[in-house]
Design a protein around this motif. Structure first.
Motif, mmCIF file in Angstrom:
data_model
loop_
_atom_site.group_PDB
_atom_site.id
_atom_site.type_symbol
_atom_site.label_atom_id
_atom_site.label_comp_id
_atom_site.label_asym_id
_atom_site.label_seq_id
_atom_site.Cartn_x
_atom_site.Cartn_y
_atom_site.Cartn_z
ATOM 1 N N PRO A 67 57.908 34.267 30.064
ATOM 2 C CA PRO A 67 57.333 35.968 29.475
ATOM 3 C C PRO A 67 57.468 36.553 28.079
ATOM 4 N N ARG A 68 58.366 35.550 26.958
ATOM 5 C CA ARG A 68 58.187 36.254 26.528
ATOM 6 C C ARG A 68 57.336 35.691 25.249
ATOM 7 N N ALA A 69 56.263 34.725 25.924
ATOM 8 C CA ALA A 69 54.947 34.359 24.708
ATOM 9 C C ALA A 69 54.253 35.036 25.238
ATOM 10 N N LEU A 70 54.173 35.859 26.744
ATOM 11 C CA LEU A 70 53.277 36.171 26.694
ATOM 12 C C LEU A 70 52.581 37.833 25.916
ATOM 13 N N HIS A 71 53.038 37.718 25.256
ATOM 14 C CA HIS A 71 52.785 39.247 24.411
ATOM 15 C C HIS A 71 51.867 38.519 23.692
ATOM 16 N N ASN A 72 52.218 37.840 22.844
ATOM 17 C CA ASN A 72 51.944 36.780 21.283
ATOM 18 C C ASN A 72 50.060 36.400 21.925
ATOM 19 N N LEU A 73 50.054 35.749 23.136
ATOM 20 C CA LEU A 73 49.210 34.810 23.567
ATOM 21 C C LEU A 73 47.854 36.239 24.354
ATOM 22 N N THR A 74 48.722 37.213 24.533
ATOM 23 C CA THR A 74 48.079 38.907 25.035
ATOM 24 C C THR A 74 47.415 39.057 23.357
ATOM 25 N N VAL A 75 47.994 39.721 22.340
ATOM 26 C CA VAL A 75 47.775 39.962 21.342
ATOM 27 C C VAL A 75 46.517 38.451 21.110
ATOM 28 N N LEU A 76 46.950 37.050 20.897
ATOM 29 C CA LEU A 76 45.778 36.301 20.437
ATOM 30 C C LEU A 76 44.716 36.334 21.058
ATOM 31 N N ALA A 77 44.397 37.366 22.498
ATOM 32 C CA ALA A 77 43.671 37.034 23.306
ATOM 33 C C ALA A 77 42.139 38.283 22.779
ATOM 34 N N GLU A 78 43.300 39.834 22.412
ATOM 35 C CA GLU A 78 42.482 40.748 21.979
ATOM 36 C C GLU A 78 42.352 40.117 20.799
ATOM 37 N N LYS A 79 42.225 40.172 19.697
ATOM 38 C CA LYS A 79 42.344 40.439 18.325
ATOM 39 C C LYS A 79 41.980 39.034 17.855
ATOM 40 N N TYR A 80 41.752 38.056 18.496
ATOM 41 C CA TYR A 80 41.135 36.728 18.144
ATOM 42 C C TYR A 80 40.020 36.659 18.753
ATOM 43 N N PHE A 81 39.422 36.806 20.143
ATOM 44 C CA PHE A 81 38.559 36.272 21.113
ATOM 45 C C PHE A 81 38.221 37.508 21.434
ATOM 46 N N ARG A 82 38.388 38.847 20.875
ATOM 47 C CA ARG A 82 37.616 39.920 21.186
ATOM 48 C C ARG A 82 37.575 40.602 23.042
ATOM 49 N N GLN A 83 38.712 39.619 24.065
ATOM 50 C CA GLN A 83 39.023 39.338 25.258
ATOM 51 C C GLN A 83 40.206 40.144 26.137
ATOM 52 N N THR A 84 40.131 40.651 26.938
ATOM 53 C CA THR A 84 41.015 41.183 27.664
ATOM 54 C C THR A 84 42.039 40.340 28.601
ATOM 55 N N PRO A 85 42.871 39.814 28.472
ATOM 56 C CA PRO A 85 42.929 38.604 29.189
ATOM 57 C C PRO A 85 43.644 38.850 30.890
ATOM 58 N N LEU A 86 43.535 38.128 31.779
ATOM 59 C CA LEU A 86 44.013 37.999 33.050
ATOM 60 C C LEU A 86 44.827 37.453 33.517
ATOM 61 N N ILE A 87 46.462 37.695 33.554
ATOM 62 C CA ILE A 87 47.370 37.180 34.035
ATOM 63 C C ILE A 87 47.496 36.982 35.358
ATOM 64 N N ALA A 88 47.779 35.137 35.589
ATOM 65 C CA ALA A 88 47.757 34.888 36.964
ATOM 66 C C ALA A 88 48.697 35.975 37.637
ATOM 67 N N GLY A 89 48.388 36.002 38.717
ATOM 68 C CA GLY A 89 49.293 36.795 39.644
ATOM 69 C C GLY A 89 49.534 38.352 39.237
ATOM 70 N N ARG A 90 48.921 38.959 38.747
ATOM 71 C CA ARG A 90 48.649 40.441 38.253
ATOM 72 C C ARG A 90 47.718 40.913 38.266
ATOM 73 N N ALA A 91 47.341 42.011 39.308
ATOM 74 C CA ALA A 91 45.890 42.594 38.883
ATOM 75 C C ALA A 91 45.042 42.819 38.155
ATOM 76 N N PRO A 92 43.524 41.872 37.729
ATOM 77 C CA PRO A 92 43.044 41.676 39.542
ATOM 78 C C PRO A 92 43.344 40.300 39.826
ATOM 79 N N LEU A 93 43.754 39.747 39.239
ATOM 80 C CA LEU A 93 44.028 37.917 39.371
ATOM 81 C C LEU A 93 44.624 38.172 40.388
#
Length: 258
Positions: A67-93
Motif C-alpha cells: 500500500p505504501r508504494a501506491l502513492h508514488n506510483l500514482t504520481v508517476l503515472a499522473e506526472k510523467y505519463f499524463r494518465q490517471t492510473p487504474l488500480i486493480a480491484g477498485r472502481a472502475p477496474l
C-alpha cells in the motif's frame, strides 16, 4: 500502449503491452520510499534505451500488495505519463470474479489478478503457484471463482532465515542441483539439498493434497521468478506462465476498454 505495473513485496515490475503482446518489461527492487521522480528517471532511461517513447503510453494500470508504494506510483503515472492510473480491484477496474473465501478483502491483488489470467488462459480447475517473497498456492474452480489457497515462506525467505539464525552457515546461491543425490558431502551441498529438495517436497506434497481435496482433474500453473528453478527435477507443473500477473492486468484492462 498500456503500462502495466505489478508492485510486489520484493520487486516492482513495469511492462509495456501493445494489444496482447508484452513488448518490454523491467523490474526494480520494491522500496516504498522511492519517489515518483526516481521511478521516472529510471524508467524513462530504460524505455529510451529500448527504443520506446514514453509518450506512447496511453493508459496505466497498477496492482500492488504494498500500500505504501501506491502513492508514488500514482504520481508517476499522473506526472510523467499524463494518465490517471487504474488500480486493480477498485472502481472502475473491479475484479469481476467471485472470491469464495471468508474475507475477500484480504486476498492479495496479485493473487486475484493471477486468478483472472489463469482462468482466461486455461480451462477447468486450476492451481496457480506463485514463487515470490512468499510462495502462494491459489485454487480456481472451473467457473473462474477463487476458492482459497495456501501461503508458505518463499524459498529466498527460508534461506535468509536459516543463514541469519545459524552463525556458521554461509550464504549460498539458490540453484538447481546437478545431482539428484540428497546426501551432501559439504556444508554448502547439504544446504542446497535442504533448501531445494525440501522445497520440491513442499510443492509436490501440497499439490497432491489439494488435488485430492478437489477430487477432479486439475492443471497446475507456475509463475514468478523462481518457477523455472524447479522445472528440471519435478513434473508437478503442467505449464509455466512467467508473466501471469501482467497478463491478468492486460485482460482486466481490455475488458474495461470494451
Amino acid at each position: 500502449m498500456l503500462l502495466a505495473i505489478d508492485a510486489g513485496n520484493t520487486n516492482v515490475v513495469f511492462a509495456l503491452v501493445e494489444g496482447d503482446d508484452i513488448v518490454a518489461r523491467w523490474r526494480i527492487a520494491t522500496d516504498p520510499r522511492r519517489t515518483a521522480d526516481e521511478y521516472a528517471v529510471w524508467l524513462h532511461q530504460l524505455m529510451q534505451l529500448g527504443g520506446q517513447d514514453p509518450k506512447s503510453v496511453t493508459a496505466v494500470v497498477i496492482a500492488t500488495v504494498v500500500p505504501r508504494a501506491l502513492h508514488n506510483l500514482t504520481v508517476l503515472a499522473e506526472k510523467y505519463f499524463r494518465q490517471t492510473p487504474l488500480i486493480a480491484g477498485r472502481a472502475p477496474l473491479e475484479w469481476g470474479i467471485h472470491l469464495d473465501v471468508v474475507e475477500p478483502s484480504t486476498v492479495g491483488a496479485d493473487r486475484v489478478v493471477n486468478t483472472i489470467a489463469a482462468h482466461a488462459l486455461h480451462s477447468g480447475d486450476l492451481i496457480v503457484i506463485d514463487f515470490g517473497t512468499a510462495t502462494t498456492f491459489d485454487v480456481i474452480d472451473y467457473t473462474g471463482a477463487y476458492k482459497g489457497g495456501i501461503i508458505a515462506p518463499g524459498i529466498n525467505l527460508s534461506l535468509d532465515a536459516l543463514v541469519a539464525a545459524a552463525a556458521k552457515l554461509p550464504r549460498i546461491a539458490i540453484e538447481t542441483p546437478e545431482s539428484t543425490s540428497v546426501i551432501g558431502r559439504t556444508t554448502e551441498e547439504q544446504m542446497v539439498i535442504g533448501i531445494y529438495w525440501g522445497y520440491v517436497g513442499l510443492i509436490e506434497g501440497l499439490v497432491t493434497r489439494i488435488k485430492a481435496e478437489i477430487g477432479r482433474p486439475v492443471k497446475v500453473i507456475a509463475t514468478g521468478g523462481l518457477a523455472t528453478l524447479f522445472e528440471r527435477h519435478s513434473k508437478v507443473f503442467d505449464m509455466i506462465e512467467p508473466d501471469l500477473t501482467i497478463r491478468g492486468l492486460t485482460i482486466m484492462w481490455h475488458r474495461l476498454a470494451k
